[in-house]
Each structure stands twice: as structure tokens, then as C-alpha cells.
Design a protein around this motif. Sequence first.
Motif, PDB file in Angstrom:
ATOM      1  N   UNK A   1      86.110   7.208  39.025  1.00  0.00           N
ATOM      2  CA  UNK A   1      85.618   8.238  39.930  1.00  0.00           C
ATOM      3  C   UNK A   1      85.671   9.592  39.240  1.00  0.00           C
ATOM      4  N   UNK A   2      84.579  10.317  39.350  1.00  0.00           N
ATOM      5  CA  UNK A   2      84.512  11.663  38.782  1.00  0.00           C
ATOM      6  C   UNK A   2      83.509  12.486  39.578  1.00  0.00           C
ATOM      7  N   UNK A   3      83.519  13.773  39.308  1.00  0.00           N
ATOM      8  CA  UNK A   3      82.629  14.693  40.005  1.00  0.00           C
ATOM      9  C   UNK A   3      81.179  14.277  39.806  1.00  0.00           C
ATOM     10  N   UNK A   4      80.395  14.319  40.866  1.00  0.00           N
ATOM     11  CA  UNK A   4      79.010  13.840  40.870  1.00  0.00           C
ATOM     12  C   UNK A   4      78.112  14.505  39.830  1.00  0.00           C
ATOM     13  N   UNK A   5      78.394  15.737  39.470  1.00  0.00           N
ATOM     14  CA  UNK A   5      77.542  16.462  38.529  1.00  0.00           C
ATOM     15  C   UNK A   5      77.503  15.821  37.149  1.00  0.00           C
ATOM     16  N   UNK A   6      78.535  15.071  36.798  1.00  0.00           N
ATOM     17  CA  UNK A   6      78.537  14.377  35.502  1.00  0.00           C
ATOM     18  C   UNK A   6      77.348  13.429  35.369  1.00  0.00           C
ATOM     19  N   UNK A   7      76.899  12.879  36.488  1.00  0.00           N
ATOM     20  CA  UNK A   7      75.822  11.882  36.483  1.00  0.00           C
ATOM     21  C   UNK A   7      74.444  12.522  36.524  1.00  0.00           C
TER      22      UNK A   7
ATOM     23  N   UNK B   1      74.077  16.296  35.111  1.00  0.00           N
ATOM     24  CA  UNK B   1      74.099  17.208  33.963  1.00  0.00           C
ATOM     25  C   UNK B   1      74.497  16.506  32.675  1.00  0.00           C
ATOM     26  N   UNK B   2      75.295  15.449  32.792  1.00  0.00           N
ATOM     27  CA  UNK B   2      75.828  14.765  31.623  1.00  0.00           C
ATOM     28  C   UNK B   2      77.202  15.302  31.272  1.00  0.00           C
ATOM     29  N   UNK B   3      77.999  14.497  30.566  1.00  0.00           N
ATOM     30  CA  UNK B   3      79.370  14.905  30.250  1.00  0.00           C
ATOM     31  C   UNK B   3      79.488  16.227  29.501  1.00  0.00           C
ATOM     32  N   UNK B   4      78.729  16.423  28.434  1.00  0.00           N
ATOM     33  CA  UNK B   4      78.891  17.637  27.625  1.00  0.00           C
ATOM     34  C   UNK B   4      78.610  18.893  28.441  1.00  0.00           C
ATOM     35  N   UNK B   5      77.498  18.923  29.162  1.00  0.00           N
ATOM     36  CA  UNK B   5      77.148  20.110  29.958  1.00  0.00           C
ATOM     37  C   UNK B   5      78.168  20.342  31.061  1.00  0.00           C
ATOM     38  N   UNK B   6      78.589  19.268  31.726  1.00  0.00           N
ATOM     39  CA  UNK B   6      79.572  19.418  32.800  1.00  0.00           C
ATOM     40  C   UNK B   6      80.906  19.945  32.267  1.00  0.00           C
ATOM     41  N   UNK B   7      81.407  19.323  31.208  1.00  0.00           N
ATOM     42  CA  UNK B   7      82.700  19.726  30.655  1.00  0.00           C
ATOM     43  C   UNK B   7      82.652  21.163  30.143  1.00  0.00           C
ATOM     44  N   UNK B   8      81.573  21.503  29.466  1.00  0.00           N
ATOM     45  CA  UNK B   8      81.421  22.865  28.948  1.00  0.00           C
ATOM     46  C   UNK B   8      81.420  23.885  30.084  1.00  0.00           C
ATOM     47  N   UNK B   9      80.685  23.583  31.160  1.00  0.00           N
ATOM     48  CA  UNK B   9      80.625  24.518  32.298  1.00  0.00           C
ATOM     49  C   UNK B   9      81.969  24.628  33.004  1.00  0.00           C
ATOM     50  N   UNK B  10      82.814  23.623  32.854  1.00  0.00           N
ATOM     51  CA  UNK B  10      84.143  23.626  33.462  1.00  0.00           C
ATOM     52  C   UNK B  10      85.194  24.238  32.550  1.00  0.00           C
ATOM     53  N   UNK B  11      84.772  24.667  31.359  1.00  0.00           N
ATOM     54  CA  UNK B  11      85.705  25.275  30.421  1.00  0.00           C
ATOM     55  C   UNK B  11      86.613  24.272  29.727  1.00  0.00           C
ATOM     56  N   UNK B  12      86.179  23.018  29.674  1.00  0.00           N
ATOM     57  CA  UNK B  12      86.965  21.952  29.052  1.00  0.00           C
ATOM     58  C   UNK B  12      86.415  21.703  27.657  1.00  0.00           C
ATOM     59  N   UNK B  13      87.255  21.834  26.659  1.00  0.00           N
ATOM     60  CA  UNK B  13      86.818  21.619  25.280  1.00  0.00           C
ATOM     61  C   UNK B  13      87.170  20.197  24.848  1.00  0.00           C
ATOM     62  N   UNK B  14      86.589  19.776  23.738  1.00  0.00           N
ATOM     63  CA  UNK B  14      86.853  18.448  23.201  1.00  0.00           C
ATOM     64  C   UNK B  14      86.727  18.480  21.699  1.00  0.00           C
ATOM     65  N   UNK B  15      87.328  17.504  21.092  1.00  0.00           N
ATOM     66  CA  UNK B  15      87.266  17.335  19.642  1.00  0.00           C
ATOM     67  C   UNK B  15      86.014  16.514  19.335  1.00  0.00           C
ATOM     68  N   UNK B  16      85.038  17.129  18.706  1.00  0.00           N
ATOM     69  CA  UNK B  16      83.765  16.447  18.453  1.00  0.00           C
ATOM     70  C   UNK B  16      83.928  15.206  17.574  1.00  0.00           C
ATOM     71  N   UNK B  17      84.855  15.266  16.620  1.00  0.00           N
ATOM     72  CA  UNK B  17      85.089  14.098  15.766  1.00  0.00           C
ATOM     73  C   UNK B  17      85.683  12.947  16.576  1.00  0.00           C
ATOM     74  N   UNK B  18      86.613  13.267  17.464  1.00  0.00           N
ATOM     75  CA  UNK B  18      87.204  12.228  18.310  1.00  0.00           C
ATOM     76  C   UNK B  18      86.138  11.583  19.194  1.00  0.00           C
ATOM     77  N   UNK B  19      85.306  12.409  19.835  1.00  0.00           N
ATOM     78  CA  UNK B  19      84.258  11.891  20.713  1.00  0.00           C
ATOM     79  C   UNK B  19      83.284  11.025  19.911  1.00  0.00           C
ATOM     80  N   UNK B  20      82.900  11.474  18.728  1.00  0.00           N
ATOM     81  CA  UNK B  20      81.995  10.688  17.877  1.00  0.00           C
ATOM     82  C   UNK B  20      82.637   9.363  17.482  1.00  0.00           C
ATOM     83  N   UNK B  21      83.930   9.376  17.169  1.00  0.00           N
ATOM     84  CA  UNK B  21      84.617   8.140  16.763  1.00  0.00           C
ATOM     85  C   UNK B  21      84.742   7.148  17.920  1.00  0.00           C
TER      86      UNK B  21
END
Length: 167
Positions: free
Chosen positions: A54-60, A62-82
Motif C-alpha cells: 500500500x502506498x499513496x495513489x500518486x505513485x501510480x 506520477x511514477x516513483x521518481x516524480x512522486x519521491x522527488x516532490x516529497x523531498x525524498x532522495x535516493x541513491x541512484x546506483x542502489x536503485x539501478x542495482x
Amino acid sequence: MQKGPSAWQSFDLDTARYLAQYTDTPVVALVEKLPWAFTPKGLDRIAEFAKIVSSWKDLYIAGPAAFLESSGISWDEKEIASMGGFIDAKDLARETHARGMELSPYTFYDSHQDMGYLCTATSGTTFCPRNRKEELFYFFELGVDYLFVENIVEASTLRLEYNNMLK
């Protein structure tokens, strides 16, 4: 007295994992602030203990990257790619089901309230619902299993309308 279905839900995945070990009640993993959760390997991890994601409906939309970015949540691009990269918004339901889990986005407000989507504030989204009917029909078409709604009568009426359209 007959009892209805129930589930445990938690934003804390350690708690969710613990509950899954000691109960037959389905566990809902609430994952909106965990970037890795929206990758193929992330869903594999969650499927080890959760029956429902279960997660906020906007993820489905806007997509994860746009949603997380708009929420001020950062991520490790290498980790996500791996972990296989972010799963496209329209594929999240299919990928969740492929791992034997169900999907329950939240929160679907009453028609008299703003839907609150990121796509209303930014461009680049291929679809942005203009009303409650478009919104819920989109999620029905994605194949979500449950919806956390504020107005159950409205949502039930739209579900019946959608079902009748399929006949």
C-alpha cells in the motif's frame, strides 16, 4: 457472529516482517517513503513477508521518481539501478501481482475534495484524472485489489458502473 476480513498494516517494515512470522492475518506493507520498494528487487523483498502493498495513489500516476522527488525524498541512484530501476507507474500493479501480492493505494477523497495529484501541479505526466470517475476507473483498469476511500458509497457506485461497462 460472522467476522469480516482484517489485516495488519505498518509503515515500519521490521514490524511488518515480525507480524508476518507470528500471525495468519495478512500483513500490509505501507511503503510510500522507501524508494527501493518501487524496484523489482524491492518488491521481491517485500513479498517475503507482506501479502498487500500500500502506498499513496500518486505513485501510480506520477511514477516513483516524480512522486519521491516532490516529497523531498532522495535516493541513491546506483542502489536503485542495482535493484532493477524504478518500475513504471502503469506497471506497478502488474509487478506487484507477479510476486503474489495485492495492491491497495490510498487515499481516495470525496468528490467534493481536491484529488491532490502531482500531475495537477507539474507537467510530464501522460495521464491526470480530471474527476473522481476518471480517477477510479484508471485504478480499476490497473487492476488494483483494494482502495482506501473516504466516500464508500461514491466508490461503490463507480465500481458498479465500471463493472457494468465491462459486460
